[in-house]
Design an enzyme around this catalytic site. Sequence first.
Site, mmCIF file in Angstrom:
data_model
loop_
_atom_site.group_PDB
_atom_site.id
_atom_site.type_symbol
_atom_site.label_atom_id
_atom_site.label_comp_id
_atom_site.label_asym_id
_atom_site.label_seq_id
_atom_site.Cartn_x
_atom_site.Cartn_y
_atom_site.Cartn_z
ATOM 1 N N ASN A 32 57.345 62.268 82.898
ATOM 2 C CA ASN A 32 57.205 60.855 82.556
ATOM 3 C C ASN A 32 57.588 59.970 83.738
ATOM 4 O OD1 ASN A 32 56.709 61.902 80.001
ATOM 5 N ND2 ASN A 32 58.739 61.388 79.211
ATOM 6 N N ARG A 165 71.431 67.372 76.708
ATOM 7 C CA ARG A 165 70.875 67.934 75.476
ATOM 8 C C ARG A 165 71.676 69.183 75.125
ATOM 9 N NH1 ARG A 165 69.284 63.643 75.699
ATOM 10 N NH2 ARG A 165 67.150 62.815 75.623
ATOM 11 N N ASP A 256 63.289 57.292 81.045
ATOM 12 C CA ASP A 256 62.425 57.809 82.114
ATOM 13 C C ASP A 256 61.722 56.665 82.839
ATOM 14 O OD1 ASP A 256 63.153 60.258 80.998
ATOM 15 O OD2 ASP A 256 61.322 60.389 79.803
#
Length: 296
Positions: A32, A165, A256
């Site tokens: 992205n 994450r 992003d």
Amino acid sequence: MKRIVFVGECMVEMAPADGGLYRMGFAGDTFNMAWYLARLRPDWRVDYLTDVGSDAVSDDMIAAIAAARIGTEHIRRHDDATVGLYLTSLHEGERSFAYWRGQSAARRLADDETRLAAAMARAEAVVLSGITLAIQPSEGRNWLISALSRARQDGAKVCLDPNLRPALWADAAEMRAALMAAAAVSDVVWPSFSDEAAAFGDADPAATLERYRKAGAREVIVKNGGEPVLFHDGTTTGSVTPVPVAKMVDSTAAGDAFNAGWLAARLARKSCEAAATQGCALSAKVIAGRGALVPV
């Protein structure tokens, strides 16, 4: 011509569309960033380093990357793997994800030190994320960090979005150690305060900034949703307040897009404040549309 290398995993994106249907596309945090930067600075060379399969969907992915004017020279293919997939769900503009990436070839992108060095050679900047690190086995992760260190010594600006994450890591301790090791060889770090507070216990954005600065990052830009962006440019500390968005349609890729806007300005030698302002402006446009990749 400036050359920027993004390292990471591009995935199949299944995003909500009208009528309860889903629209297929290709996305992923570092991809992205590359996609938006290629639009902001078509005069620069933007390359992508990853691994994909040899199947039809991998063919389509490479074609989409090339169509976005992103270099595919450093994309390696495997006969025994494919690409990952994620499905996005939306609730009042906030997104959640379900992932299928067990057979993702990108898990092997850091298994060849010579290849990494060749891809990063003569780059103005090398950009990666915590997800790039998380999906690698420990040996590959160490090779990648070593390659980044050498690229930095050779003059490249290493840029890291921690993009924490926890589900991708064996445990929180491994995640924290790997992220701080990568930050130690980075020039620029773009943390998100909510993630950092959960993972490291930071009391406020200033604590996040200081931790990464002490780790070795020269510039730290702490994103915090709609709250002010706190930055340190190597000598001074400041902040930029994002312009309020009338309606958030989809928060996918907001961070992003910020990173890409920041890169486009900062690598053009604008101030860190101007770069953060441009990052906020691009992010605001992106969250007003659906999906990770929004025409800007």
